[in-house]
Design a protein around this motif. Structure first.
Motif, PDB file in Angstrom:
ATOM      1  N   ILE A 109     -34.762 -14.817 -12.066  1.00 51.63           N
ATOM      2  CA  ILE A 109     -35.298 -15.708 -11.028  1.00 51.63           C
ATOM      3  C   ILE A 109     -36.812 -15.807 -11.181  1.00 51.63           C
TER       4      ILE A 109
ATOM      5  N   GLU B 124     -40.934 -15.051  -2.758  1.00 44.64           N
ATOM      6  CA  GLU B 124     -39.648 -15.754  -2.635  1.00 44.64           C
ATOM      7  C   GLU B 124     -38.486 -14.834  -2.999  1.00 44.64           C
TER       8      GLU B 124
ATOM      9  N   SER C 157     -29.916 -23.963  -0.025  1.00 43.44           N
ATOM     10  CA  SER C 157     -30.575 -23.744  -1.308  1.00 43.44           C
ATOM     11  C   SER C 157     -29.683 -22.882  -2.199  1.00 43.44           C
ATOM     12  N   PRO C 158     -29.812 -23.052  -3.516  1.00 44.11           N
ATOM     13  CA  PRO C 158     -28.961 -22.270  -4.420  1.00 44.11           C
ATOM     14  C   PRO C 158     -29.125 -20.780  -4.208  1.00 44.11           C
TER      15      PRO C 158
ATOM     16  N   GLN D  78     -31.130 -10.005 -12.712  1.00 41.55           N
ATOM     17  CA  GLN D  78     -31.146 -11.282 -12.009  1.00 41.55           C
ATOM     18  C   GLN D  78     -32.504 -11.534 -11.381  1.00 41.55           C
TER      19      GLN D  78
ATOM     20  N   ARG E  50     -26.988 -19.782  -1.423  1.00 39.38           N
ATOM     21  CA  ARG E  50     -25.579 -19.760  -1.816  1.00 39.38           C
ATOM     22  C   ARG E  50     -25.292 -18.501  -2.636  1.00 39.38           C
ATOM     23  N   LYS E  51     -26.226 -18.151  -3.465  1.00 33.06           N
ATOM     24  CA  LYS E  51     -26.092 -16.912  -4.247  1.00 33.06           C
ATOM     25  C   LYS E  51     -25.949 -15.725  -3.295  1.00 33.06           C
TER      26      LYS E  51
ATOM     27  N   MET F  44     -29.548 -29.303   2.779  1.00 31.44           N
ATOM     28  CA  MET F  44     -28.767 -28.674   1.715  1.00 31.44           C
ATOM     29  C   MET F  44     -29.071 -27.174   1.668  1.00 31.44           C
TER      30      MET F  44
ATOM     31  N   ARG G 142     -22.517 -15.606  -1.770  1.00 28.40           N
ATOM     32  CA  ARG G 142     -21.484 -15.192  -2.733  1.00 28.40           C
ATOM     33  C   ARG G 142     -21.668 -13.720  -3.113  1.00 28.40           C
ATOM     34  N   ASP G 143     -22.923 -13.299  -3.233  1.00 28.92           N
ATOM     35  CA  ASP G 143     -23.159 -11.882  -3.559  1.00 28.92           C
ATOM     36  C   ASP G 143     -22.619 -10.993  -2.451  1.00 28.92           C
TER      37      ASP G 143
END
Ligand SMILES: Nc1ncnc2c1ncn2[C@@H]1O[C@H](COP(=O)(O)OP(=O)(O)OP(=O)(O)O)[C@@H](O)[C@H]1O
Ligand SMILES: [Mg+2]
Lengths: 788, 235
Positions: free
Chosen positions: A301, A310, A3-4, A297, A7-8, A1, A11-12
């Motif tokens: 996080i 990270e 990771s979110p 952001q 995906r961020k 999968m 999209r960013d």
């Protein structure tokens, strides 16, 4: 999968695609230049080497007056020599139909059977010569092309006093004659010097050299042997009128090509890194601002318990995608552009084939420089954000503290309207951001200003050389040194206004381990037509026991005014002189040196001799003067300054100097990219504020004014800073373009700075218009929502 | 006696310095037993968010001490605070603070990804009644929906302590109850200590302990002998 966070990331990237692309492209263009230039230089160097090797270009050239063939055995026996061959060469004058002036040429012998062992030729059209037919010749391709001659044509030439008619049976190329120049001239010109190859039998007959040669060619196994081989060859050939053996390095054509490639190499080493540095600087600034905008952001996080490592990894993926993406794109563009350019240059240097050689180091340098700049900018920004606690980093659009920026006194308040005050406050409130933007735009301006200044420097080089140093209209060279009363005959010609003596001699200048093989010009003191001038254009005075050098030469020989050097004159009785450097003369073309003519003649024991003359003439009488000079048997060649000037201009526009146009274009692109990026970042940072202004009733124009006003202020402040920086940069760029063949002066050129400034303004107006359009179309609600 | 989840001694927080300094906390002494449901009430600007931020490991105090269980928060390094937040804390912010570029579900996954023993992101969204909105981006959600995503995100990791800064401010009574039910579940089912800042005084009725805040300090603390369920609360 996935990771979110990843995906961020995607999209960013998609969200900021325009910005990301704009940044990437600036990096790409900087990288492209570096990759293109180093690929070009490497390929040309490799092609030249391969061409020399395949056509067995000799390592040593030893001209003599006449040596019997048996001497070759002794030459071959020299320690370190792997092959020796003799050939006959001679000067010739080719009559060109439709032209008053005959063209100087060199005739070169080919063995009666097949290719020579050294200095082979490449037959590009027609067929090989037949030794039984002495009127058959091969003609040098560049010369043939310049005059529209082809295999099958005839041509008449004067050799050794006899005029004969020849048939061109083949068109040839040779690594020995990539560049040709009429004797006494500095700038190569294909049309004004020809090379003819004839069979050995025919050459022996034409030049009266039965069973003898007048030039020995040798190959050596190891480069280190060169000095000892030269010395041994000189010893052996001394009895046969040796002028002095020289290595390939001093061979005219090779020196020229080598210098050109060295020039390209110098400009590829000197200039693209400056461009890349500017692009990297922008990348650094933009990335750091980009991350500043992500502050909230990042705080969020971190609030969830993600570690600094990270978070760093996440944002590094983002900036590395932008930086490395740009760098890789730049590499590809560089390869493509390099391939095109190489094709152009291979033709220009007349290589019959191409060895494509890419330079992996340039990729590594380019990619790592971009990535390092991005990483550095990223780390800088992240460190500052990490220094904040998550609660502070996350604080919703903190109304920044404008209290320190002054309440604007009553007067200012009356003078400045609300939007203007907002512009000023925003500007002062974020001094780091404003200074960063100014620095970025200044760097862009500097790059364009520097390049424009260098373009002006090239023109200055031509102007100085042909209007300040050389004020004659034409120069005449004689077939041999003549008594100076010959000049009176020239002065008598109708239309000749002024005549000045000159004598050019081959010399070796030595200072300890440094030496230079070139020519020394003897000029008369008080010379008016061909002068040694200082940097201010003032004539330097000559001294009997002195010599005047040019900066390039002084540099090669590591000498200064007042130092002494040894001058070996390689003609006549070959005197060795011990002279003092009495001055350094401005010279932008070649590396000449000047001596007082009578002193030179005294040293040679040949008083009152001249080898040529400079003339100033009445332009209306030009044709009559040509004809008269041509009719004089002592005249070997005539060189019209205007032709030389044009040839020089052509050389600078087509050779290594042509890169200046490519680089100016790249500089303009980078400058535009920087300005555009600055505008976009400013917009991204204030989109929310602008939307708020609109909501409380500001018109589109008023809201845009706050944004564009800030941009305008940045650009206005950046212009003077950029001009200053650009002037400094032009010194580095000019040095990168200067070669031994010509020097590009770094000048102060207000015009160039003005042009660059206008270009930056134009870029700013265009960028401003682009972001204004975007801001006008922005959906108020989503703009407000975009930050929680 | 149950252990205290949080203890503070003379906790102070000053923003800025000199003339413009703001004393957001003026020496707070507090004991919150583990497993309690605590409600913080107080006027705007009284320092509630500031206190939450400090004991939530998001900000640092200017003076005094704070403990989580027997670990002193005010002595922790950044790395230890990160660990603390990652392993124990769930946070619902006053401003929803969603990642605009992630969908509702992904916003929750952002937390479950690093948590030790999370529920599924889908389950967390179901608890706040947002299963049908999982694939929407924050910009496509109403303010209340965004707030519920934020709550799902906070409870998804099965936190030891849950901080909620005005979780129901933007919600109607119906969804407000859903949210409060979810919070109570976390408190009762997982034994998590829950701290809620709110202006809705009625919420206090479901708390074990009600702390009144004023002017950077605790005015009084009230213990409820009987707790109402979210359904019984008057809005
Ligand atoms: N970063 C900051 N800099 C300066 N002052 C701050 C900062 N953050 C908060 N404050 C001040 O600290 C005080 C307490 O703020 P806090 O956010 O804790 O209040 P609150 O009780 O949560 O209020 P509300 O109910 O309105 O959310 C306020 O006076 C606020 O102005
Ligand atoms: Mg608050």
């Amino acid at each position: 999968m996935v990771s979110p966070l990843d995906r961020k990331l995607l999209r960013d990237l998609w969200r900021m695609k325009t910005q990301a692309l704009a940044i990437s492209l600036v990096v790409a263009v900087g990288v492209m230049l570096l990759v293109m230039m180093s690929g070009l230089v490497n390929s040309l160097d490799e092609t030249r080497r391969a061409y020399y090797e395949r056509y067995r270009l000799a390592d040593v050239f030893a001209p003599v007056v006449r040596a019997p063939d048996r001497v070759l055995a002794s030459l071959a026996g020299i320690e370190g020599v792997s092959a020796a061959e003799g050939r006959i060469t001679g000067s010739a004058l080719i009559d060109m139909p439709g032209s008053d002036l005959p063209v100087q040429a060199r005739a070169v012998s080919l063995p009666d059977f097949g290719q020579p062992r050294l200095n082979a030729v490449y037959l590009s059209a027609g067929r090989w010569i037949d030794r039984r037919r002495s009127h058959e010749i091969l003609l040098l391709k560049s010369f043939a092309d310049a005059h529209g001659l082809e295999a099958g044509d005839t041509l008449s030439a004067t050799m050794h006093g006899a005029r004969r008619s020849f048939e061109i049976v083949g068109i040839a190329q040779s690594p020995e004659f990539l560049y040709t120049t009429a004797p006494g001239e500095l700038v190569p010109d294909d049309s004004r010097f020809g090379v003819i190859w004839m069979s050995r039998t025919a050459m022996e007959a034409a030049y009266d050299l039965d069973g003898a040669f007048n030039e020995a060619l040798m190959d050596i196994g190891r480069e280190e042997d060169l000095p000892s081989v030269l010395a041994a060859a000189d010893r052996i050939l001394d009895a046969y009128g040796a002028v002095g053996a020289y290595g390939l390095e001093d061979q005219f054509s090779n020196r020229f090509v080598a210098e050109e490639i060295a020039g390209l190499r110098a400009s590829s080493a000197g200039v693209p890194p400056i461009f890349l540095a500017v692009a990297a600087f922008l990348l650094n600034i933009v990335i750091s601002r980009l991350l500043q905008a992500e502050r909230q952001q990042i705080g969020l996080i971190k609030a969830f318990g993600y570690t600094n490592a990270e978070v760093t990894a996440h944002y590094f993926k983002l900036i590395l995608t932008i930086a490395a993406g740009g760098a890789v794109l730049g590499c590809l563009l560089g390869l493509a552009a390099g391939a095109v350019l190489i094709g152009v240059y291979v033709q220009y240097y007349k290589f019959p084939f191409l060895v494509f050689e890419i330079d992996p180091a340039s990729f590594i340098i380019a990619v790592s420089a971009s990535v390092a700049a991005a990483a550095f900018g990223g780390l800088f920004a992240l460190r500052r954000i990490f220094a904040l606690t998550p609660a502070v980093a996350m604080r919703p659009p903190t109304p920044p503290d404008y209290s320190g920026t002054g309440r604007f006194g009553g007067l200012l308040k009356r003078v400045l309207d609300q939007p203007t005050r907002m512009v000023l406050r925003r500007f002062v409130r974020h001094p780091g951001r404003s200074l960063g933007a100014i620095a970025g735009v200044s760097a862009g301006m500097a790059l364009s200003a520097g390049m424009m200044t260098v373009l002006a420097g090239f023109d200055e080089a031509v102007e100085t050389t042909f209007s300040v140093i050389d004020r004659s209209d034409m120069s005449v060279s004689f077939i041999e040194p003549l008594p100076d009363r010959t000049l009176h005959a020239l002065a008598q010609l109708d239309g000749v206004i002024e005549v000045e003596a000159s004598r050019t001699l081959p010399v070796i200048l030595r200072n300890g381990v440094h030496s230079y093989r070139g020519g020394v010009s003897g000029i008369t003191s008080g010379a008016r037509l061909q002068r040694a001038v200082d940097a201010n254009g003032q004539a330097l005075t000559l001294r009997g026991d002195g010599i005047i050098l040019t900066p390039a030469l002084a540099d090669i020989l590591q000498l200064q005014t007042g130092d002494r050097l040894r001058v070996d004159i390689r003609q006549g009785r070959r005197p060795q002189l011990d002279l003092v450097v009495t001055g350094i003369a401005e010279s932008l073309l070649g590396a000449p040196s000047y001596m007082e003519l009578p002193a030179l003649n005294r040293a040679l024991g040949e008083p009152n001799r001249v080898s040529g003359a400079y003339l100033r003439i009445d332009p209306l009488r030009r044709d009559a003067i040509y004809a008269a000079l041509d009719a004089m048997p002592v005249v070997a060649g005539i060189s019209v300054k205007q032709d030389a000037r044009e040839a020089f201009q052509r050389m600078m526009d087509n050779g290594a100097g042509a890169m200046r146009f490519v680089m100016a274009a790249v500089a303009a692109l980078i400058t535009f990219g920087i300005v555009y990026n600055t505008a976009r970042i400013a917009y991204a940072e204030s989109a929310h504020d602008l939307a708020s202004l609109r909501v409380i009733g500001f018109s589109k124009g008023e809201a845009a004014f706050v944004l564009l006003g800030e941009l305008g202020l940045i650009v206005l402040l950046a212009l003077p800073a950029g001009a200053l920086l650009g002037y400094g940069l032009s010194h580095a760029i000019a040095a990168g373009f200067s070669t031994d063949l010509y020097q590009v002066p770094a000048i102060f050129s207000p015009d160039s700075l003005g042009v660059a400034g206008l270009a930056v303004l134009a870029a700013a107006i265009f960028s401003g218009w682009m972001v204004k359009r975007e801001s006008d179309r922005a959906d108020l609600v989503s703009a407000l929502k975009s930050r929680e | 006696m149950t252990q205290n989840a949080f203890t503070t001694k003379n906790l102070t927080k000053v923003y800025g310095e000199g003339e413009t300094a703001v004393h957001a906390l003026r020496g707070v002494d507090l004991d919150i037993p583990a497993g309690e449901f605590v409600v913080l009430l107080g006027p705007s600007g009284s320092g509630k968010s500031t206190l939450l931020n400090i004991i939530g490991g998001l900000d640092r105090a200017t003076g005094g001490q704070a403990w989580f269980l027997d670990r002193e928060l005010t002595a922790m390094s950044d790395r230890q605070l990160t660990r603390y937040r990652r392993d124990h804390v769930g946070f619902v912010f006053q401003f929803y603070n969603l990642m605009p570029s992630l969908t509702a579900l992904e916003n929750v996954e952002l937390v479950t990804e690093v948590a030790e023993d999370p529920m599924t992101a889908e389950a967390a969204l179901a608890m706040v009644g947002l299963s049908n909105r999982a694939d929407h981006f924050p910009s496509e959600l109403s303010g209340g929906e965004q707030q519920r995503v934020a709550i799902a995100r906070a409870i998804a990791k099965n936190p030891t302590v849950l901080f909620c800064d005005e979780p129901t401010g933007a919600l109607d009574s119906e969804t407000g109850r859903t949210v409060l039910t979810a919070l109570r579940d976390v408190n009762e089912r997982l034994g998590a200590t829950v701290l809620i800042v709110t202006h809705a005084a009625a919420t206090a009725n479901m708390a074990d302990r009600v702390i009144h805040f004023a002017d950077g300090g605790i005015r009084d603390v009230l213990l409820n002998s009987t707790k109402l369920s979210p359904d019984e609360i008057e809005w």
